[in-house]
Design a protein around this motif. Sequence first.
Motif, PDB file in Angstrom:
ATOM      1  N   PRO A 118       0.831  -1.208   0.000  1.00 33.84           N
ATOM      2  CA  PRO A 118       0.000   0.000   0.000  1.00 33.84           C
ATOM      3  C   PRO A 118       0.865   1.258   0.000  1.00 33.84           C
ATOM      4  N   CYS A 119       0.247   2.387  -0.291  1.00 34.59           N
ATOM      5  CA  CYS A 119       0.994   3.645  -0.223  1.00 34.59           C
ATOM      6  C   CYS A 119       1.523   3.846   1.199  1.00 34.59           C
ATOM      7  N   SER A 120       0.594   3.792   2.181  1.00 35.95           N
ATOM      8  CA  SER A 120       0.975   4.052   3.579  1.00 35.95           C
ATOM      9  C   SER A 120       0.682   2.846   4.454  1.00 35.95           C
ATOM     10  N   PHE A 154       8.205  -6.010  -0.049  1.00 32.21           N
ATOM     11  CA  PHE A 154       6.979  -5.326   0.381  1.00 32.21           C
ATOM     12  C   PHE A 154       7.258  -3.838   0.553  1.00 32.21           C
ATOM     13  N   ARG A 155       6.400  -3.014  -0.009  1.00 35.88           N
ATOM     14  CA  ARG A 155       6.602  -1.574   0.139  1.00 35.88           C
ATOM     15  C   ARG A 155       5.428  -0.939   0.875  1.00 35.88           C
ATOM     16  N   ALA A 156       5.724   0.037   1.727  1.00 37.53           N
ATOM     17  CA  ALA A 156       4.693   0.853   2.373  1.00 37.53           C
ATOM     18  C   ALA A 156       5.424   1.969   3.088  1.00 37.53           C
ATOM     19  N   PHE A 202       6.582   7.182   6.964  1.00 33.89           N
ATOM     20  CA  PHE A 202       6.730   8.648   6.981  1.00 33.89           C
ATOM     21  C   PHE A 202       6.334   9.137   5.595  1.00 33.89           C
ATOM     22  N   LYS A 203       5.232   9.844   5.496  1.00 31.51           N
ATOM     23  CA  LYS A 203       4.716  10.192   4.173  1.00 31.51           C
ATOM     24  C   LYS A 203       4.992  11.659   3.821  1.00 31.51           C
ATOM     25  N   PRO A 204       5.613  11.887   2.681  1.00 27.72           N
ATOM     26  CA  PRO A 204       5.879  13.265   2.252  1.00 27.72           C
ATOM     27  C   PRO A 204       4.654  13.851   1.561  1.00 27.72           C
ATOM     28  N   THR A 216      10.877   1.079   2.498  1.00 27.30           N
ATOM     29  CA  THR A 216      10.055   2.153   3.055  1.00 27.30           C
ATOM     30  C   THR A 216      10.822   3.464   2.939  1.00 27.30           C
ATOM     31  N   GLU A 217      10.068   4.566   2.935  1.00 29.24           N
ATOM     32  CA  GLU A 217      10.717   5.820   2.543  1.00 29.24           C
ATOM     33  C   GLU A 217      11.121   6.706   3.709  1.00 29.24           C
ATOM     34  N   VAL A 218      12.136   7.498   3.407  1.00 27.78           N
ATOM     35  CA  VAL A 218      12.565   8.530   4.332  1.00 27.78           C
ATOM     36  C   VAL A 218      12.150   9.852   3.708  1.00 27.78           C
ATOM     37  N   VAL A 263      16.118   1.419   1.475  1.00 26.49           N
ATOM     38  CA  VAL A 263      15.660   2.753   1.871  1.00 26.49           C
ATOM     39  C   VAL A 263      15.186   3.479   0.620  1.00 26.49           C
ATOM     40  N   GLN A 264      13.947   3.956   0.664  1.00 32.12           N
ATOM     41  CA  GLN A 264      13.416   4.718  -0.468  1.00 32.12           C
ATOM     42  C   GLN A 264      13.569   6.213  -0.191  1.00 32.12           C
ATOM     43  N   ILE A 265      14.196   6.897  -1.134  1.00 32.12           N
ATOM     44  CA  ILE A 265      14.245   8.363  -1.055  1.00 32.12           C
ATOM     45  C   ILE A 265      13.211   8.859  -2.049  1.00 32.12           C
ATOM     46  N   GLY A 266      12.183   9.526  -1.544  1.00 35.86           N
ATOM     47  CA  GLY A 266      11.042   9.904  -2.366  1.00 35.86           C
ATOM     48  C   GLY A 266      11.378  11.024  -3.339  1.00 35.86           C
ATOM     49  N   ALA A 267      10.460  11.219  -4.282  1.00 36.96           N
ATOM     50  CA  ALA A 267      10.653  12.222  -5.336  1.00 36.96           C
ATOM     51  C   ALA A 267      10.920  13.614  -4.754  1.00 36.96           C
ATOM     52  N   LYS A 268      10.186  13.952  -3.698  1.00 35.77           N
ATOM     53  CA  LYS A 268      10.357  15.302  -3.128  1.00 35.77           C
ATOM     54  C   LYS A 268      11.647  15.428  -2.330  1.00 35.77           C
ATOM     55  N   ILE A 302      16.300   5.567  -5.215  1.00 35.14           N
ATOM     56  CA  ILE A 302      16.043   7.008  -5.340  1.00 35.14           C
ATOM     57  C   ILE A 302      14.990   7.228  -6.415  1.00 35.14           C
ATOM     58  N   LYS A 303      13.917   7.939  -6.027  1.00 33.69           N
ATOM     59  CA  LYS A 303      12.885   8.259  -7.006  1.00 33.69           C
ATOM     60  C   LYS A 303      13.215   9.588  -7.677  1.00 33.69           C
ATOM     61  N   ARG A 304      12.894   9.645  -8.946  1.00 38.76           N
ATOM     62  CA  ARG A 304      13.186  10.860  -9.708  1.00 38.76           C
ATOM     63  C   ARG A 304      12.248  11.990  -9.277  1.00 38.76           C
ATOM     64  N   GLU A 308      12.051   5.555 -11.862  1.00 39.92           N
ATOM     65  CA  GLU A 308      11.270   6.546 -12.637  1.00 39.92           C
ATOM     66  C   GLU A 308       9.825   6.448 -12.157  1.00 39.92           C
ATOM     67  N   ARG A 309       9.268   7.599 -11.747  1.00 39.41           N
ATOM     68  CA  ARG A 309       7.914   7.597 -11.179  1.00 39.41           C
ATOM     69  C   ARG A 309       7.019   8.675 -11.778  1.00 39.41           C
ATOM     70  N   GLY A 310       7.438   9.164 -12.959  1.00 42.88           N
ATOM     71  CA  GLY A 310       6.602  10.159 -13.625  1.00 42.88           C
ATOM     72  C   GLY A 310       7.098  11.567 -13.358  1.00 42.88           C
ATOM     73  N   SER A 363       2.319   3.463 -10.656  1.00 40.16           N
ATOM     74  CA  SER A 363       1.216   3.894  -9.786  1.00 40.16           C
ATOM     75  C   SER A 363       1.226   5.404  -9.587  1.00 40.16           C
ATOM     76  N   HIS A 364       2.392   5.944  -9.185  1.00 37.91           N
ATOM     77  CA  HIS A 364       2.446   7.387  -8.928  1.00 37.91           C
ATOM     78  C   HIS A 364       2.410   8.191 -10.212  1.00 37.91           C
ATOM     79  N   ALA A 365       2.923   7.614 -11.306  1.00 40.55           N
ATOM     80  CA  ALA A 365       2.913   8.329 -12.582  1.00 40.55           C
ATOM     81  C   ALA A 365       1.478   8.537 -13.061  1.00 40.55           C
ATOM     82  N   ILE A 380       4.421  -1.111  -7.366  1.00 42.78           N
ATOM     83  CA  ILE A 380       2.967  -1.038  -7.562  1.00 42.78           C
ATOM     84  C   ILE A 380       2.279  -0.908  -6.203  1.00 42.78           C
ATOM     85  N   GLU A 381       1.329   0.032  -6.140  1.00 42.81           N
ATOM     86  CA  GLU A 381       0.563   0.195  -4.895  1.00 42.81           C
ATOM     87  C   GLU A 381      -0.719  -0.633  -4.938  1.00 42.81           C
ATOM     88  N   THR A 382      -0.953  -1.355  -3.847  1.00 46.18           N
ATOM     89  CA  THR A 382      -2.186  -2.134  -3.730  1.00 46.18           C
ATOM     90  C   THR A 382      -2.702  -2.067  -2.296  1.00 46.18           C
TER      91      THR A 382
HETATM   92  C1  PEP Z   1       5.330   6.735  -2.551  1.00 49.04           C
HETATM   93  O1  PEP Z   1       6.098   5.898  -3.066  1.00 49.04           O
HETATM   94  O2  PEP Z   1       4.334   6.426  -1.874  1.00 49.04           O
HETATM   95  C2  PEP Z   1       5.604   8.174  -2.841  1.00 49.04           C
HETATM   96  C3  PEP Z   1       5.255   9.128  -1.991  1.00 49.04           C
HETATM   97  O3  PEP Z   1       6.168   8.366  -4.039  1.00 49.04           O
HETATM   98  P1  PEP Z   1       6.861   9.668  -4.683  1.00 49.04           P
HETATM   99  O4  PEP Z   1       7.992  10.061  -3.792  1.00 49.04           O
HETATM  100  O5  PEP Z   1       7.294   9.143  -6.022  1.00 49.04           O
HETATM  101  O6  PEP Z   1       5.811  10.724  -4.817  1.00 49.04           O
END
Ligand code: PEP
Length: 332
Positions: free
Chosen positions: A95-97, A119-121, A124-126, A157-159, A175-180, A200-202, A230-232, A265-267, A291-293
């Motif tokens: 899931p996203c979160s 597994f991704r979730a 800490f949500k940006p 999971t993201e920081v 460790v996921q580094i989010g787009a922002k 690292i997400k673009r 690549e996430r759009g 998913s995010h794209a 993929i988010e589910t």
């Molecule tokens: C996410 O993967 O849930 C997310 C917030 O993605 P992004 O950083 O690509 O917006």
Amino acid sequence: MVIHLKEGLDDKHVASLAEELEALTVRNNGSKLLVTPSSLRHLDPAFEPFVEAHFVCLSDIQLASREYREVKRAVQLDDITIGGGSNTTWMLAGPCSVESEDQISAVAELVSGLGVRIFRAGAFKPRTSPYSFQGMGQKGLELLAQVRERFGLKIITEVKDATHVDAVIEVADIVQIGAKAMYDHGILKRCAKASKPVLIKRGFGSTLQEFVQAAEFVLSGGNENVILCERGIRTFENKTRFTLDLCGVAYLKEYTNLPVVVDPSHAMGFSYGVPDLARAAMAMNVDGLLIETHPNPSQAYSDASQQLNFDQFRSLYQSLDPIANAVGRTLT
Ligand code: PEP
Ligand code: MN
């Protein structure tokens, strides 16, 4: 220019060579490299006695470049090899979160039942708005650690900022580094000191050059385990949330030595388009799909419109197999 130094040079000598060449010293598994500004195209013969090999790179994409390493790097996570010659496309699903124990357990049961290993979730949500759900934080990390134990899944999971980077590094397998956060040098440099893989997400307003240069911060800080996602990107188009840059994916595959993951998913931002985009990316031989589910997407605390329900996820997963076969890969 990336310079491999001969073994046995002491630190003082390395430091003086680095100073003369205006280079950064990179320490990887005991070996020492110097990376000069890419404008240096010729090595003065005076340095040759200390140099094992040198690689001229076309731009400040250096450690991530194919000029430096012709063959794609493998990022190893126990028995999971992402990139390299593995010919496997890994599904990073969840899931996203993190919303509750029941919610992530239900998703973990679904995906692990299908054979998914990662597994991704987000804990800490940006979020763009301070009034939206910001994630469960530390409690969410604890629930993710439980999922790892219970289902034997690896956790990505993201920081989102520097306040919890150590906490995420401790719990995550990737460790996921989010787009922002792609430009957050505090996060990049901290992750560079960790040994765990970093995805690292673009940034959605970032060029490919800027994206890969963010990866260079992690690589040059000493962490070789970097994956690009690549996430759009943002374009003039507003019918979809972002625009999935598959041209960019082709570029990253051709010119960088890093594994590439695609996040449809995010794209797309809407569940209806996610399976088609995932299949298109699969046909491009990517190293992973994110993929988010969610058990009940319309009730999700974040990214409700784009998460697949379980039937949609199952049918997407099954539909990817023939495409994986056609391009000589396995999907896991
Ligand atoms: C996410 O993967 O849930 C997310 C917030 O993605 P992004 O950083 O690509 O917006
Ligand atoms: Mn999301």
